[in-house]
Design a protein around this motif. Structure first.
Motif, mmCIF file in Angstrom:
data_model
loop_
_atom_site.group_PDB
_atom_site.id
_atom_site.type_symbol
_atom_site.label_atom_id
_atom_site.label_comp_id
_atom_site.label_asym_id
_atom_site.label_seq_id
_atom_site.Cartn_x
_atom_site.Cartn_y
_atom_site.Cartn_z
ATOM 1 N N TRP A 1 37.329 35.949 -19.896
ATOM 2 C CA TRP A 1 36.485 34.813 -20.281
ATOM 3 C C TRP A 1 35.002 35.196 -20.209
ATOM 4 O O TRP A 1 34.233 34.940 -21.143
ATOM 5 C CB TRP A 1 36.763 33.640 -19.347
ATOM 6 C CG TRP A 1 36.094 32.370 -19.751
ATOM 7 C CD1 TRP A 1 34.795 32.008 -19.504
ATOM 8 C CD2 TRP A 1 36.675 31.301 -20.473
ATOM 9 N NE1 TRP A 1 34.544 30.771 -20.022
ATOM 10 C CE2 TRP A 1 35.677 30.307 -20.618
ATOM 11 C CE3 TRP A 1 37.933 31.063 -21.004
ATOM 12 C CZ2 TRP A 1 35.912 29.116 -21.283
ATOM 13 C CZ3 TRP A 1 38.152 29.867 -21.650
ATOM 14 C CH2 TRP A 1 37.158 28.918 -21.793
ATOM 15 N N ILE A 2 34.620 35.816 -19.104
ATOM 16 C CA ILE A 2 33.221 36.225 -18.933
ATOM 17 C C ILE A 2 32.812 37.213 -20.024
ATOM 18 O O ILE A 2 31.756 37.073 -20.641
ATOM 19 C CB ILE A 2 32.993 36.814 -17.520
ATOM 20 C CG1 ILE A 2 33.099 35.702 -16.471
ATOM 21 C CG2 ILE A 2 31.645 37.525 -17.424
ATOM 22 C CD1 ILE A 2 33.166 36.201 -15.035
ATOM 23 N N LEU B 1 30.465 38.662 -26.443
ATOM 24 C CA LEU B 1 30.237 37.609 -27.440
ATOM 25 C C LEU B 1 31.218 37.649 -28.606
ATOM 26 O O LEU B 1 30.856 37.892 -29.748
ATOM 27 C CB LEU B 1 28.797 37.670 -27.931
ATOM 28 C CG LEU B 1 27.735 37.587 -26.821
ATOM 29 C CD1 LEU B 1 26.347 37.778 -27.374
ATOM 30 C CD2 LEU B 1 27.857 36.298 -26.037
ATOM 31 N N SER C 1 37.435 42.360 -24.859
ATOM 32 C CA SER C 1 37.364 41.403 -23.752
ATOM 33 C C SER C 1 38.720 41.260 -23.075
ATOM 34 O O SER C 1 38.817 41.241 -21.842
ATOM 35 C CB SER C 1 36.899 40.033 -24.259
ATOM 36 O OG SER C 1 35.606 40.114 -24.793
ATOM 37 N N TYR D 1 34.287 37.728 -23.021
ATOM 38 C CA TYR D 1 34.358 37.159 -24.370
ATOM 39 C C TYR D 1 33.175 36.231 -24.656
ATOM 40 O O TYR D 1 32.572 36.286 -25.717
ATOM 41 C CB TYR D 1 35.673 36.394 -24.566
ATOM 42 C CG TYR D 1 35.864 35.912 -25.981
ATOM 43 C CD1 TYR D 1 36.390 36.762 -26.951
ATOM 44 C CD2 TYR D 1 35.516 34.634 -26.369
ATOM 45 C CE1 TYR D 1 36.562 36.334 -28.262
ATOM 46 C CE2 TYR D 1 35.684 34.191 -27.672
ATOM 47 C CZ TYR D 1 36.212 35.053 -28.615
ATOM 48 O OH TYR D 1 36.381 34.633 -29.910
ATOM 49 N N TYR D 2 32.853 35.375 -23.696
ATOM 50 C CA TYR D 2 31.836 34.352 -23.946
ATOM 51 C C TYR D 2 30.424 34.729 -23.497
ATOM 52 O O TYR D 2 29.457 34.116 -23.953
ATOM 53 C CB TYR D 2 32.241 33.032 -23.281
ATOM 54 C CG TYR D 2 33.393 32.379 -23.997
ATOM 55 C CD1 TYR D 2 33.225 31.809 -25.256
ATOM 56 C CD2 TYR D 2 34.655 32.351 -23.431
ATOM 57 C CE1 TYR D 2 34.278 31.221 -25.929
ATOM 58 C CE2 TYR D 2 35.727 31.760 -24.092
ATOM 59 C CZ TYR D 2 35.521 31.193 -25.340
ATOM 60 O OH TYR D 2 36.574 30.612 -26.002
ATOM 61 N N HIS D 3 30.274 35.724 -22.590
ATOM 62 C CA HIS D 3 28.946 35.985 -22.046
ATOM 63 C C HIS D 3 28.455 37.422 -22.207
ATOM 64 O O HIS D 3 27.249 37.649 -22.187
ATOM 65 C CB HIS D 3 28.898 35.609 -20.557
ATOM 66 C CG HIS D 3 29.227 34.175 -20.325
ATOM 67 N ND1 HIS D 3 28.368 33.151 -20.664
ATOM 68 C CD2 HIS D 3 30.338 33.584 -19.829
ATOM 69 C CE1 HIS D 3 28.924 31.986 -20.370
ATOM 70 N NE2 HIS D 3 30.127 32.221 -19.859
ATOM 71 N N ILE D 4 29.343 38.379 -22.332
ATOM 72 C CA ILE D 4 28.903 39.774 -22.391
ATOM 73 C C ILE D 4 29.125 40.372 -23.778
ATOM 74 O O ILE D 4 28.194 40.886 -24.397
ATOM 75 C CB ILE D 4 29.599 40.623 -21.297
ATOM 76 C CG1 ILE D 4 29.186 40.095 -19.917
ATOM 77 C CG2 ILE D 4 29.244 42.098 -21.444
ATOM 78 C CD1 ILE D 4 29.926 40.716 -18.757
#
Length: 160
Positions: A33-34, A41, A47, A36-39
């Motif tokens: 999750w981290i 993208l 991810s 995919y959505y924050h590192i």
């Protein structure tokens, strides 16, 4: 009552595997999750693979020590090598199933957009990718968990 006790004893390793698996899956899911959505993208495969590799240590140690109670005379190097092979196979299952499920969900979104006479904008395209990842990851993790259990029981921690 005897039947219930027999079932509990028969499936103790499975129950413990599920507990370890849930713990490893939480580690996997959080890392995925981290990333995919924050590192990364939106990079599904990288991810997912990064998160999956993050759960390996929890999974190996939990299953070796607790789920399958491998005796100390079984060399760690041998079981770790088998574990790595089994997890590489499970990772391939995870990547394929997560990507496939995500593509099916995206196709559904596109079908919905077309049949409701909407226009595919960049925002809708991004929404389709972002909203489809969590259920695809969960589905892929479920399929990979089944493959992982079977490989650990029949190959990695098999009692001789």
């Amino acid at each position: 009552m005897n039947t219930l006790i027999t079932l509990i004893h028969r499936y103790t390793a499975l129950a413990k595997f599920l507990i370890v698996g849930v713990s490893a899956s939480l580690v996997h899911g959080i890392i995925s999750w981290i990333f995919y959505y924050h590192i990364l993208l939106g990079h599904t495969l990288i991810s997912t693979l990064t998160g999956y590799s993050g759960g390996w240590l929890v999974s190996y140690l939990g299953n070796r020590i607790w789920s399958f109670r491998v005796k100390e005379e079984v060399p760690i190097v041998a079981s770790a090598a088998k574990f790595i092979v089994s997890q590489l196979v499970a990772a391939c299952v995870l990547l394929f199933s997560t990507w496939t499920i995500q593509q099916i969900i995206i196709l559904y979104f596109k079908w919905y957009i077309i049949t409701n006479n909407l226009h595919m904008t960049e925002e809708l395209r991004n929404f389709c990718s972002g909203a489809s990842y969590p259920p695809a990851l969960f589905g892929g993790m479920f399929v990979a968990a089944i493959a992982s259990y079977l490989m650990m029981k029949c190959y990695v921690f098999k009692k001789h």
